[in-house]
Design an enzyme around this catalytic site. Structure first.
Site, PDB file in Angstrom:
ATOM      1  CE1 TYR A 144       0.473  -6.248  -7.254  1.00 41.12           C
ATOM      2  CE2 TYR A 144       0.604  -8.188  -8.649  1.00 41.12           C
ATOM      3  CZ  TYR A 144       0.959  -6.886  -8.372  1.00 41.12           C
ATOM      4  OH  TYR A 144       1.775  -6.213  -9.244  1.00 41.12           O
TER       5      TYR A 144
ATOM      6  CD  GLU B  22       8.967  -0.751  -3.462  1.00 45.55           C
ATOM      7  OE1 GLU B  22       9.126  -0.330  -4.626  1.00 45.55           O
ATOM      8  OE2 GLU B  22       8.510  -1.877  -3.207  1.00 45.55           O
TER       9      GLU B  22
ATOM     10  NE  ARG C  92       3.284  -7.161   2.213  1.00 46.34           N
ATOM     11  CZ  ARG C  92       4.167  -7.109   1.220  1.00 46.34           C
ATOM     12  NH1 ARG C  92       5.217  -6.310   1.302  1.00 46.34           N
ATOM     13  NH2 ARG C  92       4.004  -7.837   0.145  1.00 46.34           N
TER      14      ARG C  92
ATOM     15  NE  ARG D   7      13.843 -17.542 -14.854  1.00 48.47           N
ATOM     16  CZ  ARG D   7      13.692 -16.276 -15.166  1.00 48.47           C
ATOM     17  NH1 ARG D   7      14.720 -15.604 -15.669  1.00 48.47           N
ATOM     18  NH2 ARG D   7      12.535 -15.683 -15.004  1.00 48.47           N
TER      19      ARG D   7
ATOM     20  CG  ASP E 233       1.281  -8.410 -12.459  1.00 40.83           C
ATOM     21  OD1 ASP E 233       1.794  -7.538 -11.745  1.00 40.83           O
ATOM     22  OD2 ASP E 233       1.771  -9.545 -12.628  1.00 40.83           O
TER      23      ASP E 233
ATOM     24  NE  ARG F  59       6.526 -21.576  -9.495  1.00 43.63           N
ATOM     25  CZ  ARG F  59       6.987 -20.595 -10.265  1.00 43.63           C
ATOM     26  NH1 ARG F  59       6.486 -19.392 -10.169  1.00 43.63           N
ATOM     27  NH2 ARG F  59       7.951 -20.815 -11.127  1.00 43.63           N
TER      28      ARG F  59
ATOM     29  NE  ARG G  18      10.607  -3.041  -5.202  1.00 39.28           N
ATOM     30  CZ  ARG G  18       9.775  -3.537  -6.122  1.00 39.28           C
ATOM     31  NH1 ARG G  18      10.247  -4.286  -7.097  1.00 39.28           N
ATOM     32  NH2 ARG G  18       8.484  -3.297  -6.051  1.00 39.28           N
TER      33      ARG G  18
HETATM   34  P1  FAD Z   1      -5.936   0.956  -9.040  1.00 43.50           P
HETATM   35  O1  FAD Z   1      -4.910   1.281 -10.043  1.00 43.50           O
HETATM   36  O2  FAD Z   1      -5.561   0.943  -7.624  1.00 43.50           O
HETATM   37  O3  FAD Z   1      -7.118   2.017  -9.263  1.00 43.50           O
HETATM   38  C1  FAD Z   1      -8.156   2.189  -8.328  1.00 43.50           C
HETATM   39  C2  FAD Z   1      -8.592   3.632  -8.369  1.00 43.50           C
HETATM   40  O4  FAD Z   1      -9.755   3.788  -7.574  1.00 43.50           O
HETATM   41  C3  FAD Z   1      -7.559   4.591  -7.823  1.00 43.50           C
HETATM   42  O5  FAD Z   1      -7.256   5.586  -8.767  1.00 43.50           O
HETATM   43  C4  FAD Z   1      -8.239   5.185  -6.596  1.00 43.50           C
HETATM   44  O6  FAD Z   1      -7.893   6.534  -6.367  1.00 43.50           O
HETATM   45  C5  FAD Z   1      -9.701   5.034  -6.946  1.00 43.50           C
HETATM   46  N1  FAD Z   1     -10.560   5.037  -5.782  1.00 43.50           N
HETATM   47  C6  FAD Z   1     -10.461   4.282  -4.659  1.00 43.50           C
HETATM   48  N2  FAD Z   1     -11.420   4.597  -3.784  1.00 43.50           N
HETATM   49  C7  FAD Z   1     -12.167   5.567  -4.365  1.00 43.50           C
HETATM   50  C8  FAD Z   1     -13.294   6.319  -3.947  1.00 43.50           C
HETATM   51  N3  FAD Z   1     -13.845   6.145  -2.733  1.00 43.50           N
HETATM   52  N4  FAD Z   1     -13.810   7.247  -4.779  1.00 43.50           N
HETATM   53  C9  FAD Z   1     -13.244   7.461  -5.996  1.00 43.50           C
HETATM   54  N5  FAD Z   1     -12.172   6.766  -6.432  1.00 43.50           N
HETATM   55  C10 FAD Z   1     -11.631   5.848  -5.634  1.00 43.50           C
HETATM   56  N6  FAD Z   1       1.285  -4.343 -12.312  1.00 43.50           N
HETATM   57  C11 FAD Z   1       2.034  -4.773 -13.341  1.00 43.50           C
HETATM   58  O7  FAD Z   1       1.503  -5.328 -14.315  1.00 43.50           O
HETATM   59  N7  FAD Z   1       3.401  -4.611 -13.330  1.00 43.50           N
HETATM   60  C12 FAD Z   1       4.041  -4.009 -12.299  1.00 43.50           C
HETATM   61  O8  FAD Z   1       5.260  -3.877 -12.320  1.00 43.50           O
HETATM   62  C13 FAD Z   1       3.260  -3.556 -11.200  1.00 43.50           C
HETATM   63  N8  FAD Z   1       3.854  -2.973 -10.137  1.00 43.50           N
HETATM   64  C14 FAD Z   1       3.078  -2.555  -9.092  1.00 43.50           C
HETATM   65  C15 FAD Z   1       3.697  -1.955  -8.003  1.00 43.50           C
HETATM   66  C16 FAD Z   1       2.925  -1.548  -6.923  1.00 43.50           C
HETATM   67  C17 FAD Z   1       3.587  -0.902  -5.756  1.00 43.50           C
HETATM   68  C18 FAD Z   1       1.532  -1.753  -6.930  1.00 43.50           C
HETATM   69  C19 FAD Z   1       0.686  -1.352  -5.772  1.00 43.50           C
HETATM   70  C20 FAD Z   1       0.922  -2.342  -8.017  1.00 43.50           C
HETATM   71  C21 FAD Z   1       1.688  -2.749  -9.100  1.00 43.50           C
HETATM   72  N9  FAD Z   1       1.104  -3.315 -10.210  1.00 43.50           N
HETATM   73  C22 FAD Z   1       1.860  -3.745 -11.257  1.00 43.50           C
HETATM   74  C23 FAD Z   1      -0.354  -3.518 -10.259  1.00 43.50           C
HETATM   75  C24 FAD Z   1      -1.079  -2.384 -10.934  1.00 43.50           C
HETATM   76  O9  FAD Z   1      -0.907  -1.193 -10.241  1.00 43.50           O
HETATM   77  C25 FAD Z   1      -2.552  -2.822 -10.926  1.00 43.50           C
HETATM   78  O10 FAD Z   1      -2.725  -3.923 -11.740  1.00 43.50           O
HETATM   79  C26 FAD Z   1      -3.466  -1.810 -11.406  1.00 43.50           C
HETATM   80  O11 FAD Z   1      -3.280  -0.629 -10.712  1.00 43.50           O
HETATM   81  C27 FAD Z   1      -4.864  -2.344 -11.160  1.00 43.50           C
HETATM   82  O12 FAD Z   1      -5.753  -1.381 -11.491  1.00 43.50           O
HETATM   83  P2  FAD Z   1      -7.073  -1.172 -10.664  1.00 43.50           P
HETATM   84  O13 FAD Z   1      -7.873  -0.302 -11.547  1.00 43.50           O
HETATM   85  O14 FAD Z   1      -7.663  -2.435 -10.213  1.00 43.50           O
HETATM   86  O15 FAD Z   1      -6.631  -0.433  -9.322  1.00 43.50           O
END
Ligand code: FAD
Ligand code: NA
Length: 385
Positions: free
Chosen positions: A358, A310, A256, A178, A360, A174, A287
């Site tokens: 993905y 970015e 990506r 708005r 949030d 989608r 951006r």
């Molecule tokens: P991550 O935050 O990626 O944490 C995973 C961790 O595992 C990392 O610290 C990494 O170092 C560690 N790790 C990986 N492999 C290993 C290993 N072999 N040994 C030890 N440690 C390891 N969410 C929002 O709600 N709003 C936003 O505006 C938003 N913007 C974003 C923009 C970008 C560019 C990105 C990429 C994400 C965005 N997000 C946003 C999403 C948000 O970052 C994630 O929801 C959140 O990080 C998810 O947490 P996670 O713990 O699953 O993963």
């Protein structure tokens, strides 16, 4: 050694650690290969200006999940920041998401909601009843060609380094339009930024006597907390890349990545807003973030600002995986990796990387709470403990 090993200190891993330590009394060890906690939500003060920077891209907190909202508020108060995005196209700035203001500015018109809707519907009918064969046709069928070409085509091409004619139609389901002047970016009930920054919030989550964090500790190389010495000996919540866990034996999942170019400028205000999209191909970045606008309530230098351009591209080798490409091949490969998981009954895969999804922040936290309640507690917190 410990009751639970959590690999990764992002929102998923820290929520699991905090819940299992605080609510269920387990001793939890958290490891992260980076030199800081918090995963991609990590933020830091810029040394020169003191402005809070989101190192891995701008992070906006928003949720309609009351439980998640109550949970994060235990660790931080939130500001009343409301996110809005603007887009530069052919020397003009338009509000996003596409709304009545965008439409009227673009068509130099004064449509009300009804006639704007009729206009977009008519333009969206250009391709008739044929099934869209690619992203371009899909987008045209949703919003018509003029708005697509202005705000979607080149931006999407930059994001994917691919002509949208060559991208599958299902990359988008989608495109919100708005028919009001409301350009608030998120529709969620709750929105805001942690008053003293993401890292302070994340540190409070980890600050528990039963939680121990080891940074710069990689699950694939650490002798003490590495895969070889832990699997089978201690339950593990793994939030690293799922393909990497299985030695990429079924091939790599495609991601990506983003490149960020940070710059301190000697002006008080560069763009007047936190995020400006660049819709056209003549600038290579997608951006620009200007961080001081995320916290207008803070004092910040009158003569300096930090911006971050970015750029988006396909990830290779050591690049940070940010967004799943999610092609049919990837989805198929993910299913086959999932079939390997039952061989590891005490390894729980979670988070953005561990599920190739993905998420949030609020989704990562919500998923972690569910993992605790539905998978970890039944298995690890028996009645006889
Ligand atoms: P991550 O935050 O990626 O944490 C995973 C961790 O595992 C990392 O610290 C990494 O170092 C560690 N790790 C990986 N492999 C290993 C290993 N072999 N040994 C030890 N440690 C390891 N969410 C929002 O709600 N709003 C936003 O505006 C938003 N913007 C974003 C923009 C970008 C560019 C990105 C990429 C994400 C965005 N997000 C946003 C999403 C948000 O970052 C994630 O929801 C959140 O990080 C998810 O947490 P996670 O713990 O699953 O993963
Ligand atoms: Na501690």
């Amino acid at each position: 050694m410990t009751d639970l090993l959590v690999v990764g200190s992002g929102f998923f891993g820290l929520t699991v650690a905090e819940r299992m330590a605080e609510e269920h009394g387990l001793d939890v060890t958290v490891i992260d290969r980076r030199d800081h906690i918090g995963g991609n939500a990590y933020s830091e003060r810029d040394a020169e200006t003191g402005i809070e920077i989101h190192r891995y891209g701008a992070h906006l907190f928003h949720t309609s999940n009351e439980r998640v909202w109550a949970y994060v508020n235990r660790f931080s108060a939130f500001t009343s920041y409301v996110h809005r995005v603007y887009a530069k196209h052919r020397g003009e700035v338009f509000p996003l998401p596409i709304n009545l203001g965008t439409i009227n500015q673009f068509f130099r018109a004064a449509h009300g909601p009804g006639s704007a809707r009729a206009l977009v519907t008519e333009e969206a009918a250009e391709l008739g009843d044929s099934t869209p064969q690619n992203l371009e046709e899909k987008a045209i069928s949703l919003i018509g060609r003029p708005l697509y070409e202005a705000f979607i085509r080149d931006y999407t091409a930059k994001q994917w380094q691919t002509d949208p004619k060559r991208l599958p139609a299902d990359v988008i389901s989608r495109l919100p339009v708005r028919y009001t002047y409301d350009n608030r970016y998120f529709n969620d009930t709750h929105e805001g930024l942690p008053v003293d920054g993401y890292t302070a919030l994340l540190e409070r989550m980890a600050d528990h006597p039963r939680i121990t964090v080891h940074l710069e500790t990689d699950f694939f190389t650490s002798s003490e907390f590495g895969k070889a010495s832990t699997v089978g000996n201690v339950p593990i919540v793994y939030t690293g890349p799922v393909d990497r866990y299985f030695d990429s034996s079924l091939g790599d999942l495609a991601w990506r990545t983003l490149d960020f170019e940070r710059e301190v400028l000697p002006v008080g205000d560069f763009q007047g807003t936190s995020v400006m999209n660049y819709s056209d191909l003549d600038v290579p970045y997608t951006r620009i973030h200007e961080f001081k606008h995320f916290h207008p309530e803070r004092d910040s230098p009158a003569d300096a600002t930090v911006i971050m351009r970015e750029y988006s591209r396909f990830a290779t080798g050591a690049d940070e995986p940010y967004y799943p490409v999610n092609s049919p091949d990837d989805r198929d490969r993910l299913l086959r990796y999932r079939e390997l998981m039952p061989q590891e009954p005490d390894v729980f895969f979670g988070g953005r990387l561990g599920t190739y999804q993905y998420l949030d922040m609020h989704m990562a936290i919500g998923a972690a709470i569910s993992t605790v309640e539905n998978r970890l507690v039944p298995r690890l917190v028996g009645g006889d403990r």
